[in-house]
Design a protein around this motif. Structure first.
Motif, PDB file in Angstrom:
ATOM      1  N   UNK A  94       0.813  -1.217   0.000  1.00 42.27           N
ATOM      2  CA  UNK A  94       0.000   0.000   0.000  1.00 42.27           C
ATOM      3  C   UNK A  94       0.849   1.270   0.000  1.00 42.27           C
ATOM      4  N   UNK A  95       2.150   1.114   0.214  1.00 44.95           N
ATOM      5  CA  UNK A  95       3.088   2.241   0.274  1.00 44.95           C
ATOM      6  C   UNK A  95       2.736   3.210   1.397  1.00 44.95           C
ATOM      7  N   UNK A  96       2.218   2.661   2.504  1.00 47.56           N
ATOM      8  CA  UNK A  96       1.873   3.467   3.668  1.00 47.56           C
ATOM      9  C   UNK A  96       2.306   2.726   4.928  1.00 47.56           C
ATOM     10  N   UNK A  97       2.315   3.481   6.034  1.00 47.09           N
ATOM     11  CA  UNK A  97       2.577   2.872   7.329  1.00 47.09           C
ATOM     12  C   UNK A  97       1.267   2.402   7.938  1.00 47.09           C
ATOM     13  N   UNK A  98       1.303   1.264   8.629  1.00 45.11           N
ATOM     14  CA  UNK A  98       0.115   0.744   9.310  1.00 45.11           C
ATOM     15  C   UNK A  98      -0.081   1.507  10.604  1.00 45.11           C
ATOM     16  N   UNK A  99      -1.051   2.405  10.635  1.00 45.90           N
ATOM     17  CA  UNK A  99      -1.285   3.230  11.820  1.00 45.90           C
ATOM     18  C   UNK A  99      -2.613   2.899  12.490  1.00 45.90           C
ATOM     19  N   UNK A 100      -3.376   1.988  11.927  1.00 48.51           N
ATOM     20  CA  UNK A 100      -4.673   1.621  12.502  1.00 48.51           C
ATOM     21  C   UNK A 100      -4.478   0.700  13.696  1.00 48.51           C
ATOM     22  N   UNK A 101      -5.209   0.939  14.786  1.00 54.81           N
ATOM     23  CA  UNK A 101      -5.131   0.019  15.924  1.00 54.81           C
ATOM     24  C   UNK A 101      -5.722  -1.345  15.553  1.00 54.81           C
ATOM     25  N   UNK A 102      -5.249  -2.370  16.215  1.00 57.89           N
ATOM     26  CA  UNK A 102      -5.675  -3.739  15.936  1.00 57.89           C
ATOM     27  C   UNK A 102      -6.665  -4.165  17.008  1.00 57.89           C
ATOM     28  N   UNK A 103      -7.852  -4.611  16.589  1.00 58.75           N
ATOM     29  CA  UNK A 103      -8.867  -5.103  17.522  1.00 58.75           C
ATOM     30  C   UNK A 103      -8.440  -6.479  18.013  1.00 58.75           C
ATOM     31  N   UNK A 104      -8.233  -6.611  19.333  1.00 58.10           N
ATOM     32  CA  UNK A 104      -7.806  -7.880  19.921  1.00 58.10           C
ATOM     33  C   UNK A 104      -9.016  -8.742  20.258  1.00 58.10           C
ATOM     34  N   UNK A 105     -10.007  -8.151  20.926  1.00 62.57           N
ATOM     35  CA  UNK A 105     -11.185  -8.894  21.340  1.00 62.57           C
ATOM     36  C   UNK A 105     -12.311  -7.918  21.673  1.00 62.57           C
ATOM     37  N   UNK A 106     -13.515  -8.423  21.645  1.00 64.65           N
ATOM     38  CA  UNK A 106     -14.687  -7.640  21.988  1.00 64.65           C
ATOM     39  C   UNK A 106     -15.662  -8.554  22.725  1.00 64.65           C
ATOM     40  N   UNK A 107     -16.235  -8.081  23.816  1.00 51.98           N
ATOM     41  CA  UNK A 107     -17.113  -8.924  24.622  1.00 51.98           C
ATOM     42  C   UNK A 107     -18.013  -8.059  25.487  1.00 51.98           C
ATOM     43  N   UNK A 108     -18.987  -8.685  26.123  1.00 52.08           N
ATOM     44  CA  UNK A 108     -19.879  -7.988  27.050  1.00 52.08           C
ATOM     45  C   UNK A 108     -19.255  -7.992  28.441  1.00 52.08           C
ATOM     46  N   UNK A 109     -19.419  -6.876  29.147  1.00 53.02           N
ATOM     47  CA  UNK A 109     -18.878  -6.724  30.495  1.00 53.02           C
ATOM     48  C   UNK A 109     -19.817  -5.863  31.322  1.00 53.02           C
ATOM     49  N   UNK A 110     -19.574  -5.847  32.618  1.00 54.57           N
ATOM     50  CA  UNK A 110     -20.288  -4.968  33.534  1.00 54.57           C
ATOM     51  C   UNK A 110     -19.345  -3.824  33.854  1.00 54.57           C
ATOM     52  N   UNK A 111     -19.736  -2.597  33.511  1.00 55.55           N
ATOM     53  CA  UNK A 111     -18.871  -1.428  33.693  1.00 55.55           C
ATOM     54  C   UNK A 111     -19.536  -0.465  34.664  1.00 55.55           C
ATOM     55  N   UNK A 112     -18.805  -0.070  35.711  1.00 52.66           N
ATOM     56  CA  UNK A 112     -19.298   0.899  36.684  1.00 52.66           C
ATOM     57  C   UNK A 112     -18.183   1.888  37.020  1.00 52.66           C
ATOM     58  N   UNK A 113     -18.576   3.048  37.525  1.00 57.76           N
ATOM     59  CA  UNK A 113     -17.584   3.999  38.019  1.00 57.76           C
ATOM     60  C   UNK A 113     -17.002   3.468  39.322  1.00 57.76           C
ATOM     61  N   UNK A 114     -15.718   3.723  39.516  1.00 57.80           N
ATOM     62  CA  UNK A 114     -15.069   3.346  40.759  1.00 57.80           C
ATOM     63  C   UNK A 114     -15.346   4.452  41.771  1.00 57.80           C
ATOM     64  N   UNK A 115     -15.957   4.113  42.883  1.00 56.18           N
ATOM     65  CA  UNK A 115     -16.331   5.104  43.885  1.00 56.18           C
ATOM     66  C   UNK A 115     -15.138   5.812  44.501  1.00 56.18           C
ATOM     67  N   UNK A 116     -15.380   6.973  45.106  1.00 55.52           N
ATOM     68  CA  UNK A 116     -14.299   7.771  45.689  1.00 55.52           C
ATOM     69  C   UNK A 116     -13.567   7.028  46.796  1.00 55.52           C
ATOM     70  N   UNK A 117     -14.308   6.355  47.649  1.00 58.27           N
ATOM     71  CA  UNK A 117     -13.691   5.622  48.762  1.00 58.27           C
ATOM     72  C   UNK A 117     -12.769   4.525  48.229  1.00 58.27           C
ATOM     73  N   UNK A 118     -13.248   3.796  47.234  1.00 56.80           N
ATOM     74  CA  UNK A 118     -12.433   2.731  46.657  1.00 56.80           C
ATOM     75  C   UNK A 118     -11.222   3.284  45.906  1.00 56.80           C
ATOM     76  N   UNK A 119     -11.374   4.433  45.257  1.00 58.11           N
ATOM     77  CA  UNK A 119     -10.240   5.035  44.570  1.00 58.11           C
ATOM     78  C   UNK A 119      -9.123   5.373  45.533  1.00 58.11           C
ATOM     79  N   UNK A 120      -9.472   5.949  46.654  1.00 57.92           N
ATOM     80  CA  UNK A 120      -8.465   6.331  47.644  1.00 57.92           C
ATOM     81  C   UNK A 120      -7.794   5.089  48.215  1.00 57.92           C
TER      82      UNK A 120
END
Length: 104
Positions: A21-47
């Motif tokens: 292609x005469x270009x550099x490969x700059x696109x990120x590579x997808x490793x995996x995709x899946x369902x997860x449970x995502x929540x914010x980390x609370x302030x107490x737990x962060x500390x």
């Protein structure tokens, strides 16, 4: 617990020259995709876990441990990138603490 959020793991490209292609490969590579449970980390737990407060920190709970060959993840196809901070021992599955990538 609901695994209702799509999380995609990406690896940064090797940025090698492609003679076809005469270009550099700059696109990120997808490793995996899946369902997860995502929540914010609370302030107490962060500390307790991180020693301070970091904005944009999330806990990603997975059904099983994932390979460590990823550089960042995205949540629900958003443009924000999240980098690995720590992992947690949980009774069922695997939990990862990630923080917003601020260009470091």
């Amino acid at each position: 617990m609901r695994y209702d959020t799509i999380v995609s793991l990406f690896k940064n490209s090797d940025d090698k020259y492609d003679p076809r292609t005469h270009k550099h490969n700059a696109e990120p590579i997808l490793v995996d995709s899946f369902f997860a449970n995502v929540t914010d980390l609370g302030l107490k737990n962060q500390v307790q876990l991180l020693g301070g407060i970091k904005q944009g920190t999330k806990t990603v709970r997975l059904k099983e441990k994932v390979a460590n060959d990823w550089d960042y993840l995205t949540i629900d196809g958003d443009d924000l990138k999240y980098r690995f901070i720590s992992s947690l021992s949980v009774q069922k599955g695997y939990a990862v603490i990630v923080g917003e990538d601020v260009g470091i």
